[in-house]
Design a protein around this motif. Sequence first.
Motif, PDB file in Angstrom:
ATOM      1  N   THR A   5      -1.798   8.276   5.249  1.00 14.41           N
ATOM      2  CA  THR A   5      -1.282   7.046   5.866  1.00 14.41           C
ATOM      3  C   THR A   5      -1.475   5.872   4.923  1.00 14.41           C
ATOM      4  O   THR A   5      -0.581   5.041   4.738  1.00 14.41           O
ATOM      5  CB  THR A   5      -2.007   6.761   7.199  1.00 14.41           C
ATOM      6  OG1 THR A   5      -1.803   7.870   8.076  1.00 14.41           O
ATOM      7  CG2 THR A   5      -1.446   5.492   7.845  1.00 14.41           C
ATOM      8  N   ASP A   7      -1.835   6.067   1.650  1.00 11.87           N
ATOM      9  CA  ASP A   7      -0.941   6.297   0.510  1.00 11.87           C
ATOM     10  C   ASP A   7       0.458   5.760   0.804  1.00 11.87           C
ATOM     11  O   ASP A   7       1.083   5.118  -0.029  1.00 11.87           O
ATOM     12  CB  ASP A   7      -0.839   7.792   0.201  1.00 11.87           C
ATOM     13  CG  ASP A   7      -2.053   8.282  -0.578  1.00 11.87           C
ATOM     14  OD1 ASP A   7      -2.686   7.443  -1.247  1.00 11.87           O
ATOM     15  OD2 ASP A   7      -2.347   9.478  -0.506  1.00 11.87           O
ATOM     16  N   ARG A   8       0.936   6.075   2.001  1.00 10.59           N
ATOM     17  CA  ARG A   8       2.280   5.668   2.387  1.00 10.59           C
ATOM     18  C   ARG A   8       2.387   4.151   2.447  1.00 10.59           C
ATOM     19  O   ARG A   8       3.375   3.570   2.009  1.00 10.59           O
ATOM     20  CB  ARG A   8       2.652   6.286   3.730  1.00 10.59           C
ATOM     21  CG  ARG A   8       4.119   6.046   4.118  1.00 10.59           C
ATOM     22  CD  ARG A   8       4.531   6.850   5.339  1.00 10.59           C
ATOM     23  NE  ARG A   8       3.806   6.447   6.535  1.00 10.59           N
ATOM     24  CZ  ARG A   8       2.879   7.147   7.140  1.00 10.59           C
ATOM     25  NH1 ARG A   8       2.514   8.313   6.644  1.00 10.59           N
ATOM     26  NH2 ARG A   8       2.269   6.705   8.236  1.00 10.59           N
ATOM     27  N   LYS A   9       1.356   3.489   2.958  1.00  8.40           N
ATOM     28  CA  LYS A   9       1.374   2.034   3.069  1.00  8.40           C
ATOM     29  C   LYS A   9       1.384   1.390   1.681  1.00  8.40           C
ATOM     30  O   LYS A   9       2.083   0.404   1.451  1.00  8.40           O
ATOM     31  CB  LYS A   9       0.168   1.552   3.883  1.00  8.40           C
ATOM     32  CG  LYS A   9       0.299   1.841   5.376  1.00  8.40           C
ATOM     33  CD  LYS A   9      -0.906   1.322   6.146  1.00  8.40           C
ATOM     34  CE  LYS A   9      -0.757   1.589   7.638  1.00  8.40           C
ATOM     35  NZ  LYS A   9      -1.927   1.111   8.413  1.00  8.40           N
ATOM     36  N   TYR A  11       2.460   2.760  -1.103  1.00 11.23           N
ATOM     37  CA  TYR A  11       3.762   3.116  -1.691  1.00 11.23           C
ATOM     38  C   TYR A  11       4.867   2.203  -1.146  1.00 11.23           C
ATOM     39  O   TYR A  11       5.658   1.637  -1.901  1.00 11.23           O
ATOM     40  CB  TYR A  11       4.033   4.578  -1.348  1.00 11.23           C
ATOM     41  CG  TYR A  11       5.379   5.109  -1.762  1.00 11.23           C
ATOM     42  CD1 TYR A  11       5.618   5.486  -3.075  1.00 11.23           C
ATOM     43  CD2 TYR A  11       6.400   5.263  -0.821  1.00 11.23           C
ATOM     44  CE1 TYR A  11       6.839   6.003  -3.458  1.00 11.23           C
ATOM     45  CE2 TYR A  11       7.616   5.781  -1.201  1.00 11.23           C
ATOM     46  CZ  TYR A  11       7.836   6.148  -2.508  1.00 11.23           C
ATOM     47  OH  TYR A  11       9.045   6.655  -2.881  1.00 11.23           O
ATOM     48  N   GLU A  12       4.909   2.038   0.187  1.00 14.93           N
ATOM     49  CA  GLU A  12       5.927   1.197   0.808  1.00 14.93           C
ATOM     50  C   GLU A  12       5.752  -0.261   0.394  1.00 14.93           C
ATOM     51  O   GLU A  12       6.725  -0.981   0.182  1.00 14.93           O
ATOM     52  CB  GLU A  12       5.864   1.322   2.331  1.00 14.93           C
ATOM     53  CG  GLU A  12       6.315   2.681   2.852  1.00 14.93           C
ATOM     54  CD  GLU A  12       6.093   2.838   4.347  1.00 14.93           C
ATOM     55  OE1 GLU A  12       5.459   1.937   4.950  1.00 14.93           O
ATOM     56  OE2 GLU A  12       6.537   3.853   4.909  1.00 14.93           O
ATOM     57  N   GLY A  13       4.496  -0.671   0.288  1.00 15.88           N
ATOM     58  CA  GLY A  13       4.225  -2.047  -0.110  1.00 15.88           C
ATOM     59  C   GLY A  13       4.742  -2.343  -1.511  1.00 15.88           C
ATOM     60  O   GLY A  13       5.305  -3.409  -1.768  1.00 15.88           O
ATOM     61  N   LEU A  15       7.232  -0.805  -3.045  1.00 13.63           N
ATOM     62  CA  LEU A  15       8.695  -0.839  -2.993  1.00 13.63           C
ATOM     63  C   LEU A  15       9.193  -2.194  -2.470  1.00 13.63           C
ATOM     64  O   LEU A  15      10.159  -2.766  -2.992  1.00 13.63           O
ATOM     65  CB  LEU A  15       9.232   0.298  -2.119  1.00 13.63           C
ATOM     66  CG  LEU A  15       9.113   1.706  -2.701  1.00 13.63           C
ATOM     67  CD1 LEU A  15       9.582   2.742  -1.688  1.00 13.63           C
ATOM     68  CD2 LEU A  15       9.919   1.834  -3.985  1.00 13.63           C
ATOM     69  N   LEU A  16       8.524  -2.697  -1.435  1.00 13.34           N
ATOM     70  CA  LEU A  16       8.920  -3.993  -0.876  1.00 13.34           C
ATOM     71  C   LEU A  16       8.691  -5.113  -1.893  1.00 13.34           C
ATOM     72  O   LEU A  16       9.529  -6.013  -2.038  1.00 13.34           O
ATOM     73  CB  LEU A  16       8.126  -4.282   0.403  1.00 13.34           C
ATOM     74  CG  LEU A  16       8.517  -3.458   1.636  1.00 13.34           C
ATOM     75  CD1 LEU A  16       7.537  -3.710   2.774  1.00 13.34           C
ATOM     76  CD2 LEU A  16       9.938  -3.800   2.088  1.00 13.34           C
ATOM     77  N   HIS A  19      11.317  -5.070  -4.526  1.00 14.67           N
ATOM     78  CA  HIS A  19      12.546  -5.686  -4.007  1.00 14.67           C
ATOM     79  C   HIS A  19      12.457  -7.202  -4.098  1.00 14.67           C
ATOM     80  O   HIS A  19      13.430  -7.880  -4.464  1.00 14.67           O
ATOM     81  CB  HIS A  19      12.763  -5.253  -2.554  1.00 14.67           C
ATOM     82  CG  HIS A  19      13.989  -5.831  -1.924  1.00 14.67           C
ATOM     83  ND1 HIS A  19      13.950  -6.909  -1.061  1.00 14.67           N
ATOM     84  CD2 HIS A  19      15.306  -5.507  -2.061  1.00 14.67           C
ATOM     85  CE1 HIS A  19      15.179  -7.209  -0.685  1.00 14.67           C
ATOM     86  NE2 HIS A  19      16.019  -6.373  -1.270  1.00 14.67           N
ATOM     87  N   SER A  49       0.545   4.259  -9.110  1.00 18.07           N
ATOM     88  CA  SER A  49       1.298   3.954  -7.882  1.00 18.07           C
ATOM     89  C   SER A  49       2.649   3.329  -8.223  1.00 18.07           C
ATOM     90  O   SER A  49       3.672   3.653  -7.609  1.00 18.07           O
ATOM     91  CB  SER A  49       0.501   3.000  -6.983  1.00 18.07           C
ATOM     92  OG  SER A  49      -0.704   3.591  -6.562  1.00 18.07           O
ATOM     93  N   ALA A  53       6.516   4.807  -7.474  1.00 21.39           N
ATOM     94  CA  ALA A  53       7.555   4.021  -6.803  1.00 21.39           C
ATOM     95  C   ALA A  53       8.818   3.966  -7.661  1.00 21.39           C
ATOM     96  O   ALA A  53       9.941   4.118  -7.162  1.00 21.39           O
ATOM     97  CB  ALA A  53       7.045   2.606  -6.517  1.00 21.39           C
TER      98      ALA A  53
END
Length: 223
Positions: A5, A7-9, A11-13, A15-16, A19, A49, A53
Amino acid sequence: MLDSTQDRKVYEGILLQLHEIIQEQNLRPGDKLPSERELSEQLGAGRSSVREALRALELLGLIETRRGEGTFLKHYRHNRLIDILGFFILRDTKTKKDLIEMRKMLEIDAVRLACRRATAKHFEEMERILAIAHERVERGEVPTEEDYQFHRVICRSSRNSILHRIWTPLVEYSNSVRTESLSREGRARMALEEHREIMEAIRAGDVNVAVERMRHHLENSKL
């Protein structure tokens, strides 16, 4: 070690934040991204990390790495991701019908706005696209890209950025439908004439005629 969980946060952070960097620096397709080290420092994240991404974005066809040069943004229309997603989306008859219905609504409203807001620059672009499409039709080719570009200019000439942003993915996902339609015997030449008639109605500022011509065009296209 982070759990899945966390890791996913992370990773998503990343990517955001990537952007946000692209937006802040106003980067466009073909522009170079900051290096992995620079991104790691800017984002306050580990290089591993950041690397993961970037690898995900590359697999999606959104960026490309050129050996000895760096990492560059690619245009999303130049990869197969949209075609693959479109294939699955359009397998559902109801979804396909809804998508086509929504496109008609957007384009007819775009024409209404274009009659009041289109500029000389927009008409120059339409003329250029129609000229290229004419050459392709004469060579017996199917001007699928020019069809897309013509309708895109109309949406842009509405000068409503939200309308344009909604329209773009709709048309990307329905690319196979457009190609099939234009490939029908005589359809490409007929569509070219209909495009010119729509353009002239917009140029004249005649909303009723422009809307009727666009509606007629979309119905003939079997969209």
